[in-house]
Design a protein around this motif. Structure first.
Motif, PDB file in Angstrom:
ATOM      1  N   SER A  17      36.239  48.620  26.616  1.00  0.00           N
ATOM      2  CA  SER A  17      34.985  48.463  25.877  1.00  0.00           C
ATOM      3  C   SER A  17      33.748  48.583  26.764  1.00  0.00           C
ATOM      4  O   SER A  17      32.616  48.485  26.287  1.00  0.00           O
ATOM      5  CB  SER A  17      34.964  47.111  25.159  1.00  0.00           C
ATOM      6  N   GLY A  18      33.970  48.787  28.078  1.00  0.00           N
ATOM      7  CA  GLY A  18      32.844  48.915  29.002  1.00  0.00           C
ATOM      8  C   GLY A  18      33.087  48.168  30.296  1.00  0.00           C
ATOM      9  O   GLY A  18      33.850  48.628  31.140  1.00  0.00           O
ATOM     10  N   GLU A  19      32.488  46.999  30.466  1.00  0.00           N
ATOM     11  CA  GLU A  19      32.648  46.212  31.678  1.00  0.00           C
ATOM     12  C   GLU A  19      32.877  44.746  31.334  1.00  0.00           C
ATOM     13  O   GLU A  19      32.370  44.244  30.324  1.00  0.00           O
ATOM     14  CB  GLU A  19      31.406  46.320  32.577  1.00  0.00           C
ATOM     15  N   PHE A  20      33.659  44.087  32.211  1.00  0.00           N
ATOM     16  CA  PHE A  20      33.884  42.649  32.075  1.00  0.00           C
ATOM     17  C   PHE A  20      33.473  41.987  33.378  1.00  0.00           C
ATOM     18  O   PHE A  20      33.990  42.327  34.451  1.00  0.00           O
ATOM     19  CB  PHE A  20      35.355  42.344  31.775  1.00  0.00           C
ATOM     20  N   CYS A  21      32.543  41.051  33.303  1.00  0.00           N
ATOM     21  CA  CYS A  21      32.061  40.351  34.496  1.00  0.00           C
ATOM     22  C   CYS A  21      32.899  39.089  34.705  1.00  0.00           C
ATOM     23  O   CYS A  21      32.711  38.090  34.010  1.00  0.00           O
ATOM     24  CB  CYS A  21      30.581  39.998  34.347  1.00  0.00           C
ATOM     25  N   ALA A  22      33.822  39.147  35.667  1.00  0.00           N
ATOM     26  CA  ALA A  22      34.736  38.035  35.916  1.00  0.00           C
ATOM     27  C   ALA A  22      34.107  36.944  36.761  1.00  0.00           C
ATOM     28  O   ALA A  22      34.464  35.770  36.627  1.00  0.00           O
ATOM     29  CB  ALA A  22      36.008  38.542  36.593  1.00  0.00           C
ATOM     30  N   LEU A  23      33.165  37.316  37.632  1.00  0.00           N
ATOM     31  CA  LEU A  23      32.453  36.344  38.461  1.00  0.00           C
ATOM     32  C   LEU A  23      30.976  36.675  38.444  1.00  0.00           C
ATOM     33  O   LEU A  23      30.591  37.846  38.567  1.00  0.00           O
ATOM     34  CB  LEU A  23      32.974  36.376  39.906  1.00  0.00           C
ATOM     35  N   LYS A  24      30.143  35.629  38.341  1.00  0.00           N
ATOM     36  CA  LYS A  24      28.706  35.827  38.207  1.00  0.00           C
ATOM     37  C   LYS A  24      27.955  34.956  39.218  1.00  0.00           C
ATOM     38  O   LYS A  24      27.900  33.732  39.068  1.00  0.00           O
ATOM     39  CB  LYS A  24      28.259  35.471  36.789  1.00  0.00           C
ATOM     40  N   ASP A  25      27.471  35.577  40.278  1.00  0.00           N
ATOM     41  CA  ASP A  25      26.594  34.916  41.245  1.00  0.00           C
ATOM     42  C   ASP A  25      27.214  33.637  41.810  1.00  0.00           C
ATOM     43  O   ASP A  25      26.663  32.539  41.671  1.00  0.00           O
ATOM     44  CB  ASP A  25      25.246  34.607  40.610  1.00  0.00           C
ATOM     45  N   ILE A  26      28.357  33.793  42.468  1.00  0.00           N
ATOM     46  CA  ILE A  26      29.090  32.641  43.009  1.00  0.00           C
ATOM     47  C   ILE A  26      28.644  32.362  44.446  1.00  0.00           C
ATOM     48  O   ILE A  26      28.688  33.239  45.309  1.00  0.00           O
ATOM     49  CB  ILE A  26      30.605  32.894  42.968  1.00  0.00           C
ATOM     50  N   ASN A  27      28.244  31.109  44.690  1.00  0.00           N
ATOM     51  CA  ASN A  27      27.825  30.675  46.025  1.00  0.00           C
ATOM     52  C   ASN A  27      28.579  29.393  46.381  1.00  0.00           C
ATOM     53  O   ASN A  27      28.262  28.321  45.867  1.00  0.00           O
ATOM     54  CB  ASN A  27      26.323  30.410  46.050  1.00  0.00           C
ATOM     55  N   VAL A  28      29.576  29.519  47.230  1.00  0.00           N
ATOM     56  CA  VAL A  28      30.339  28.348  47.658  1.00  0.00           C
ATOM     57  C   VAL A  28      30.277  28.231  49.170  1.00  0.00           C
ATOM     58  O   VAL A  28      30.086  29.212  49.888  1.00  0.00           O
ATOM     59  CB  VAL A  28      31.820  28.399  47.191  1.00  0.00           C
ATOM     60  N   SER A  29      30.449  27.010  49.645  1.00  0.00           N
ATOM     61  CA  SER A  29      30.411  26.725  51.076  1.00  0.00           C
ATOM     62  C   SER A  29      31.427  25.633  51.368  1.00  0.00           C
ATOM     63  O   SER A  29      31.323  24.533  50.837  1.00  0.00           O
ATOM     64  CB  SER A  29      29.001  26.280  51.479  1.00  0.00           C
ATOM     65  N   ILE A  30      32.420  25.976  52.193  1.00  0.00           N
ATOM     66  CA  ILE A  30      33.521  25.046  52.465  1.00  0.00           C
ATOM     67  C   ILE A  30      33.610  24.793  53.965  1.00  0.00           C
ATOM     68  O   ILE A  30      33.760  25.730  54.752  1.00  0.00           O
ATOM     69  CB  ILE A  30      34.856  25.611  51.943  1.00  0.00           C
ATOM     70  N   PRO A  31      33.513  23.533  54.393  1.00  0.00           N
ATOM     71  CA  PRO A  31      33.598  23.229  55.823  1.00  0.00           C
ATOM     72  C   PRO A  31      35.022  23.334  56.347  1.00  0.00           C
ATOM     73  O   PRO A  31      35.992  23.171  55.600  1.00  0.00           O
ATOM     74  CB  PRO A  31      33.095  21.788  55.905  1.00  0.00           C
ATOM     75  N   GLU A  32      35.138  23.618  57.621  1.00  0.00           N
ATOM     76  CA  GLU A  32      36.449  23.725  58.243  1.00  0.00           C
ATOM     77  C   GLU A  32      37.175  22.378  58.175  1.00  0.00           C
ATOM     78  O   GLU A  32      36.592  21.325  58.379  1.00  0.00           O
ATOM     79  CB  GLU A  32      36.319  24.167  59.698  1.00  0.00           C
ATOM     80  N   GLY A  33      38.460  22.439  57.848  1.00  0.00           N
ATOM     81  CA  GLY A  33      39.279  21.241  57.771  1.00  0.00           C
ATOM     82  C   GLY A  33      39.247  20.532  56.443  1.00  0.00           C
ATOM     83  O   GLY A  33      39.875  19.490  56.281  1.00  0.00           O
ATOM     84  N   ALA A  34      38.542  21.106  55.458  1.00  0.00           N
ATOM     85  CA  ALA A  34      38.457  20.476  54.142  1.00  0.00           C
ATOM     86  C   ALA A  34      39.630  20.891  53.249  1.00  0.00           C
ATOM     87  O   ALA A  34      40.205  21.964  53.413  1.00  0.00           O
ATOM     88  CB  ALA A  34      37.142  20.848  53.465  1.00  0.00           C
TER      89      ALA A  34
END
Length: 226
Positions: free
Chosen positions: A18-35
């Motif tokens: 049908s055209g396009e499917f947006c699976a993710l929209k403007d994702i901003n994550v930040s994960i510290p080491e050891g978490a």
């Protein structure tokens, strides 16, 4: 503390009939080491798509993904493959152990694939003890429960000392007791193996088990909290 995983305005668009499917929209994550980070979302929320992009199994349509400060979206496929092989470990919902190999051989095989030859026996035994299978090392997958097979898969994933372990719905096929045991094991692994873990789940009972929670809904980031 160093941020080992960072995404910047990540979008993922798939072509559909049908055209396009947006699976993710403007994702901003930040994960510290050891978490131990839990990525929450219902089926279709985009969590597996995001994990695949962070784990260098897929590319974003736009945006950046930094692992230990390096933008992996700019890397060659050879460099991305080397990162997957040496720096990452993967545990999936489908365990996929080699049925003709026992637990010890399945874990050792991962070290062979990584080109590790030194102290292989000691490392395999250490990892199987770490996941509570000291007495089941010579058992075949068919002789093990689903939870035990998943434990072997976890031992296999950490054997080569990865910096990041990706676990995609690793408890989905397990009962609540076994799921809780697997999550407790992840908590211990972050401390003893000094590995960062990103685990996807839709199980609301596991939301408080991690050091931080990232929630997706319909491809959008609802929250990130510690």
């Amino acid at each position: 503390m160093e941020r080992i995983i960072e995404t910047e305005h990540v979008n993922r668009v798939f072509a559909v009939s049908s055209g396009e499917f947006c699976a993710l929209k403007d994702i901003n994550v930040s994960i510290p080491e050891g978490a131990f980070a839990i990525l929450k979302g219902r089926s279709g929320s985009g969590k597996t798509t995001l994990m695949n992009i962070i784990g260098a199994l897929d590319y974003p349509t736009s945006g950046k993904v930094r692992i230990a400060g390096n933008d992996i979206t700019e890397m060659s496929e050879t460099d991305r493959e080397n990162m997957r092989r040496n720096m990452f470990g993967f545990v999936f919902q489908a365990v996929s152990l080699i049925p003709t190999m026992n637990a010890f051989e399945n874990v050792e095989f991962s070290l062979r694939m990584a080109g590790i030859s030194e102290n292989r026996k000691e490392r395999v035994e250490e990892c199987l003890r770490r996941v509570g299978l000291a007495g089941r090392m010579r058992h075949m997958p068919a002789e093990m429960s689903g939870g035990e097979q998943q434990r072997v898969a976890i031992a296999r994933a950490i054997a080569h000392h990865p910096r990041i372990l990706f676990a995609d719905e690793p408890t989905a096929e397990l009962d609540s007791v076994m799921a809780a045991e697997i999550v407790q094991m992840f908590q211990e692994i972050t401390k003893k193996e000094r590995v960062t873990i990103l685990m996807t789940t839709h199980d609301t009972g596991l939301m408080d088990a991690g050091d931080m929670l990232i929630e997706l809904q319909n491809g959008e980031q609802i929250c990130q909290k510690q």
